[in-house]
Design a protein around this motif. Structure first.
Motif, PDB file in Angstrom:
ATOM      1  N   ALA A   1      -6.878  43.212  79.075  1.00  0.00           N
ATOM      2  CA  ALA A   1      -7.325  42.603  81.103  1.00  0.00           C
ATOM      3  C   ALA A   1      -7.219  44.560  81.077  1.00  0.00           C
ATOM      4  O   ALA A   1      -8.262  44.557  81.951  1.00  0.00           O
ATOM      5  CB  ALA A   1      -5.492  42.928  81.351  1.00  0.00           C
ATOM      6  N   VAL A   2      -7.191  45.292  80.393  1.00  0.00           N
ATOM      7  CA  VAL A   2      -7.464  46.472  80.737  1.00  0.00           C
ATOM      8  C   VAL A   2      -9.211  46.738  80.400  1.00  0.00           C
ATOM      9  O   VAL A   2     -10.307  46.768  81.259  1.00  0.00           O
ATOM     10  CB  VAL A   2      -7.236  47.658  80.181  1.00  0.00           C
ATOM     11  CG1 VAL A   2      -7.956  49.274  79.963  1.00  0.00           C
ATOM     12  CG2 VAL A   2      -5.380  47.840  80.519  1.00  0.00           C
ATOM     13  N   SER A   3      -9.544  46.330  79.536  1.00  0.00           N
ATOM     14  CA  SER A   3     -11.146  46.084  78.968  1.00  0.00           C
ATOM     15  C   SER A   3     -11.754  45.153  80.181  1.00  0.00           C
ATOM     16  O   SER A   3     -12.375  45.378  80.376  1.00  0.00           O
ATOM     17  CB  SER A   3     -11.283  45.465  77.291  1.00  0.00           C
ATOM     18  OG  SER A   3     -11.465  46.379  76.942  1.00  0.00           O
TER      19      SER A   3
ATOM     20  N   GLY B   1     -28.188  44.808  85.722  1.00  0.00           N
ATOM     21  CA  GLY B   1     -28.356  43.021  85.388  1.00  0.00           C
ATOM     22  C   GLY B   1     -28.032  43.139  84.451  1.00  0.00           C
ATOM     23  O   GLY B   1     -28.300  41.910  83.589  1.00  0.00           O
ATOM     24  N   LEU B   2     -27.767  43.995  83.192  1.00  0.00           N
ATOM     25  CA  LEU B   2     -27.012  44.486  82.028  1.00  0.00           C
ATOM     26  C   LEU B   2     -26.019  42.974  82.019  1.00  0.00           C
ATOM     27  O   LEU B   2     -25.013  42.986  82.530  1.00  0.00           O
ATOM     28  CB  LEU B   2     -26.560  45.690  81.578  1.00  0.00           C
ATOM     29  CG  LEU B   2     -28.123  47.446  81.393  1.00  0.00           C
ATOM     30  CD1 LEU B   2     -27.421  47.894  81.232  1.00  0.00           C
ATOM     31  CD2 LEU B   2     -28.860  46.561  79.939  1.00  0.00           C
ATOM     32  N   PRO B   3     -25.822  42.229  80.729  1.00  0.00           N
ATOM     33  CA  PRO B   3     -25.393  41.361  80.096  1.00  0.00           C
ATOM     34  C   PRO B   3     -23.957  42.190  80.185  1.00  0.00           C
ATOM     35  O   PRO B   3     -23.321  43.488  79.637  1.00  0.00           O
ATOM     36  CB  PRO B   3     -25.793  41.036  79.003  1.00  0.00           C
ATOM     37  CG  PRO B   3     -27.349  41.172  79.000  1.00  0.00           C
ATOM     38  CD  PRO B   3     -27.246  42.438  80.066  1.00  0.00           C
ATOM     39  N   VAL B   4     -22.787  41.572  80.168  1.00  0.00           N
ATOM     40  CA  VAL B   4     -20.944  42.126  80.250  1.00  0.00           C
ATOM     41  C   VAL B   4     -20.617  41.758  78.925  1.00  0.00           C
ATOM     42  O   VAL B   4     -21.067  40.133  78.583  1.00  0.00           O
ATOM     43  CB  VAL B   4     -19.983  42.306  81.002  1.00  0.00           C
ATOM     44  CG1 VAL B   4     -18.935  42.405  81.208  1.00  0.00           C
ATOM     45  CG2 VAL B   4     -20.843  42.664  82.729  1.00  0.00           C
ATOM     46  N   ALA B   5     -20.520  42.277  77.865  1.00  0.00           N
ATOM     47  CA  ALA B   5     -19.900  42.033  76.537  1.00  0.00           C
ATOM     48  C   ALA B   5     -18.576  40.854  76.548  1.00  0.00           C
ATOM     49  O   ALA B   5     -18.154  41.487  77.489  1.00  0.00           O
ATOM     50  CB  ALA B   5     -20.094  43.468  75.851  1.00  0.00           C
ATOM     51  N   GLY B   6     -18.785  39.761  76.282  1.00  0.00           N
ATOM     52  CA  GLY B   6     -18.338  38.258  76.324  1.00  0.00           C
ATOM     53  C   GLY B   6     -17.455  38.305  77.456  1.00  0.00           C
ATOM     54  O   GLY B   6     -16.953  37.076  77.680  1.00  0.00           O
ATOM     55  N   PHE B   7     -18.733  38.472  78.727  1.00  0.00           N
ATOM     56  CA  PHE B   7     -19.063  37.842  80.179  1.00  0.00           C
ATOM     57  C   PHE B   7     -19.876  37.073  79.743  1.00  0.00           C
ATOM     58  O   PHE B   7     -19.605  35.893  80.795  1.00  0.00           O
ATOM     59  CB  PHE B   7     -18.395  38.211  80.431  1.00  0.00           C
ATOM     60  CG  PHE B   7     -16.621  39.159  81.100  1.00  0.00           C
ATOM     61  CD1 PHE B   7     -16.027  38.052  81.293  1.00  0.00           C
ATOM     62  CD2 PHE B   7     -16.578  39.895  80.489  1.00  0.00           C
ATOM     63  CE1 PHE B   7     -14.469  39.269  82.011  1.00  0.00           C
ATOM     64  CE2 PHE B   7     -14.850  40.851  80.395  1.00  0.00           C
ATOM     65  CZ  PHE B   7     -14.418  40.152  81.001  1.00  0.00           C
TER      66      PHE B   7
ATOM     67  N   ARG C   1     -14.941  44.568  75.304  1.00  0.00           N
ATOM     68  CA  ARG C   1     -15.603  42.941  75.709  1.00  0.00           C
ATOM     69  C   ARG C   1     -14.879  43.907  77.167  1.00  0.00           C
ATOM     70  O   ARG C   1     -14.148  44.759  77.784  1.00  0.00           O
ATOM     71  CB  ARG C   1     -13.693  42.297  75.483  1.00  0.00           C
ATOM     72  CG  ARG C   1     -14.493  41.583  74.406  1.00  0.00           C
ATOM     73  CD  ARG C   1     -13.352  40.332  74.337  1.00  0.00           C
ATOM     74  NE  ARG C   1     -13.005  40.091  75.624  1.00  0.00           N
ATOM     75  CZ  ARG C   1     -13.407  38.229  75.704  1.00  0.00           C
ATOM     76  NH1 ARG C   1     -14.643  38.742  74.703  1.00  0.00           N
ATOM     77  NH2 ARG C   1     -13.445  37.489  76.299  1.00  0.00           N
ATOM     78  N   GLY C   2     -15.725  43.911  77.885  1.00  0.00           N
ATOM     79  CA  GLY C   2     -15.852  44.196  79.571  1.00  0.00           C
ATOM     80  C   GLY C   2     -16.510  45.611  79.771  1.00  0.00           C
ATOM     81  O   GLY C   2     -16.907  46.396  81.037  1.00  0.00           O
ATOM     82  N   THR C   3     -16.201  46.496  78.637  1.00  0.00           N
ATOM     83  CA  THR C   3     -16.073  47.697  79.252  1.00  0.00           C
ATOM     84  C   THR C   3     -17.934  48.251  78.733  1.00  0.00           C
ATOM     85  O   THR C   3     -18.621  49.271  78.472  1.00  0.00           O
ATOM     86  CB  THR C   3     -15.272  49.003  78.288  1.00  0.00           C
ATOM     87  OG1 THR C   3     -15.325  48.138  76.607  1.00  0.00           O
ATOM     88  CG2 THR C   3     -13.238  48.733  78.897  1.00  0.00           C
ATOM     89  N   VAL C   4     -18.325  47.266  77.631  1.00  0.00           N
ATOM     90  CA  VAL C   4     -20.323  47.777  77.193  1.00  0.00           C
ATOM     91  C   VAL C   4     -20.696  46.345  77.721  1.00  0.00           C
ATOM     92  O   VAL C   4     -20.288  45.611  78.107  1.00  0.00           O
ATOM     93  CB  VAL C   4     -20.063  46.959  75.552  1.00  0.00           C
ATOM     94  CG1 VAL C   4     -21.893  46.841  75.294  1.00  0.00           C
ATOM     95  CG2 VAL C   4     -19.169  47.890  74.976  1.00  0.00           C
ATOM     96  N   ARG C   5     -21.949  46.771  78.295  1.00  0.00           N
ATOM     97  CA  ARG C   5     -22.838  46.432  79.028  1.00  0.00           C
ATOM     98  C   ARG C   5     -23.851  46.664  78.176  1.00  0.00           C
ATOM     99  O   ARG C   5     -24.095  47.415  78.497  1.00  0.00           O
ATOM    100  CB  ARG C   5     -22.933  46.334  79.795  1.00  0.00           C
ATOM    101  CG  ARG C   5     -21.546  46.730  81.852  1.00  0.00           C
ATOM    102  CD  ARG C   5     -22.070  46.611  83.019  1.00  0.00           C
ATOM    103  NE  ARG C   5     -23.040  45.624  83.247  1.00  0.00           N
ATOM    104  CZ  ARG C   5     -22.745  44.892  84.393  1.00  0.00           C
ATOM    105  NH1 ARG C   5     -21.522  45.395  85.287  1.00  0.00           N
ATOM    106  NH2 ARG C   5     -23.030  43.979  84.899  1.00  0.00           N
ATOM    107  N   ALA C   6     -24.987  45.500  77.960  1.00  0.00           N
ATOM    108  CA  ALA C   6     -25.830  45.715  77.180  1.00  0.00           C
ATOM    109  C   ALA C   6     -27.412  44.407  76.973  1.00  0.00           C
ATOM    110  O   ALA C   6     -26.890  43.849  77.577  1.00  0.00           O
ATOM    111  CB  ALA C   6     -25.561  46.193  75.721  1.00  0.00           C
TER     112      ALA C   6
END
Length: 478
Positions: A21-23, A396-402, A417-422
């Motif tokens: 949830a926090v991520s 526009g960067l994809p969101v990790a896990g999303f 998850r959610g905190t990385v965009r790449a």
């Protein structure tokens, strides 16, 4: 019911749910901060993703169904250069990244760079100035050049003009022009059907129900087929096409492509005119619109910022090549592979980002060369309050896990998850990842990891994801 489950759930399960949830919330808040200076959330591209992530995080955390309000001012402040969270140290980052860089899955050559988004300072580097083939992580560079040249609100027109003997369909370079029923949404693609309807109305107003049809795709020049040859990852690059030349109903990913995107689009347009009661005389032919030809009808693409987001989220090669050629047109260069590469390189130089060799807009060409340092600094520039026009590069960067090319990754990397965009990059033997991560202390960092000589793509991707997750998970001040 949810509250009762929460009270009775094992402690470890509650910790896991709270972490996810926090991520998710942190990623949403970080992204919201990134786009705050340039307008609505992600040009509407992933509003549903934001709402789902926020609402899902709230349900998981405390049983409520409402969205979670932003609760991380330091993350938001990082974009504006007023960060209050402590930034990691080089030694702290080295302690977590250097063991991961020894993973054999990263192949014979690899590099890494981490920068602070607020200050622009390099926090960690390993062979960060060595150039490697970036694969699709060149797309953010293409996008930045296009945004710098044209601005995020620019739209690409497809027009119908009066010809000497009928009408001419003129391509402006919008690969997302669609011949399918238009999908509802804030950034709806331009519709060939709508263009045919508007043209038919004008012809009838002029007292005719028949016409000849020609098409003009001369805005682009040079070879239309990429040096890698015809393939399912990229249609011939044309100023006139519908649905990226796809021969199925998909809107991203590999697909069978037409060899004649302009001709196919024009013939479909003629068919649609017929459905509007306009008889098309003879065969559809290739022609040239006069410089002062009367415009009869036109449709416009979504804003360039939305096209950038779509290109980066889905790693869309066709849009990326179109962005490169639009940059060429705006820069006075020929709209060819060569002219586009020169124009993109020049625009990057004007942004203070030299030291990259651009061969194409999509990253399919192995002649592209970029360093981890260049890629990470590019994302710093996109976060710079002085360059709000570049913000779609971040959003526009994809969101990790999303979303996008990271939607199926990070299942085992909860802190990422959610905190990385790449942006991902993949060619045979090449795996790269460049993006942003919110540190454990709420600091927004940019990173780039490059691996060359890899033999197992899945293993290499997992190794790259572990590195991005490590950046997100640590305070790294040791």
């Amino acid at each position: 019911m949810v509250r009762e489950w929460w009270r009775n759930a094992p402690l470890e399960r509650r910790r896991t749910v709270r972490l996810v949830a926090v991520s998710a919330v942190a990623g949403v808040v970080a992204a919201a901060g990134a786009v705050g200076a340039s307008g609505p959330w992600e040009s509407g591209q992933r509003r549903a993703e934001r709402d789902r992530a926020a609402a899902g995080a709230a349900r998981a955390a405390d049983g409520h169904t409402g969205p979670v309000p932003p609760t991380a001012p330091p993350v938001l402040a990082a974009i504006g250069g007023r960060a209050t969270a402590q930034e990691p140290t080089r030694d702290g980052l080295a302690a977590v990244l250097e063991p991961l860089l020894k993973d054999a899955a990263l192949g014979s050559d690899h590099s890494a760079a981490v920068y602070d988004a607020a200050t622009g300072q390099q926090l960690y580097g390993s062979a960060q100035d060595t150039a490697y083939t970036p694969a699709s992580t060149i797309k953010p560079a293409t996008a930045a050049a296009a945004l710098a040249a044209l601005g995020p609100d620019h739209r690409i027109d497809t027009t119908v003009v009066a010809g000497g003997d009928g009408i001419v369909l003129v391509g402006g370079g919008d690969p997302t022009l669609t011949a399918h029923p238009a999908k509802a949404g804030p950034q709806q693609a331009a519709s060939l059907q709508a263009l045919a309807e508007a043209a038919a109305r004008r012809l009838k107003e002029r007292g005719t129900d028949r016409t000849k049809v020609a098409y003009d795709a001369s805005l682009y020049s040079g070879p239309a087929v990429h040096t890698i040859g015809p393939n399912e990852n990229l249609a011939p690059v044309s100023a006139l096409m519908t649905d990226e030349g796809r021969l199925d109903d998909s809107d991203h990913g590999p697909a069978a492509r037409t060899a004649d995107p302009a001709g196919d689009a024009a013939r479909k347009f003629a068919e649609m005119l017929g459905e509007q009661g306009i008889k098309v005389e003879g065969e559809v032919t290739q022609g040239t619109a006069g410089a002062k030809a009367e415009r009869l009808a036109s449709v416009s693409s979504p804003p360039l910022g939305a096209l950038v987001e779509r290109a980066l989220t889905n790693s869309d090669n066709d849009i990326a090549e179109a962005l490169a050629r639009q940059t060429a047109l705006a820069s006075g260069q020929p709209a060819s592979f060569e002219g586009a590469a020169k124009a993109v390189t020049e625009r990057l130089g004007k942004l203070g980002l030299p030291g990259v060799h651009v061969a194409d807009g999509s990253g399919l060409d192995r002649a592209d060369q970029a360093s981890a340092g260049f890629l990470a600094q590019l994302l710093v520039r996109a976060a710079d309050p002085a360059h709000p026009e570049l913000r779609p590069v971040l959003t526009g960067l994809p969101v990790a896990g999303f979303s996008g090319t990271l939607s199926g990754r990070y299942a085992d990397e909860e802190a990422g998850r959610g905190t990385v965009r790449a942006k991902t990059g993949t060619l045979t033997g090449v795996n790269t990842l460049a993006g942003t991560a919110v540190s454990a202390d709420g600091r927004l960092l940019t990173f780039a990891f490059m691996a060359s000589g890899t033999s197992d793509a899945d293993a290499a991707q997992r190794a790259l994801d572990r590195m991005a997750t490590a950046v997100a998970a640590c305070g790294c001040r040791g």
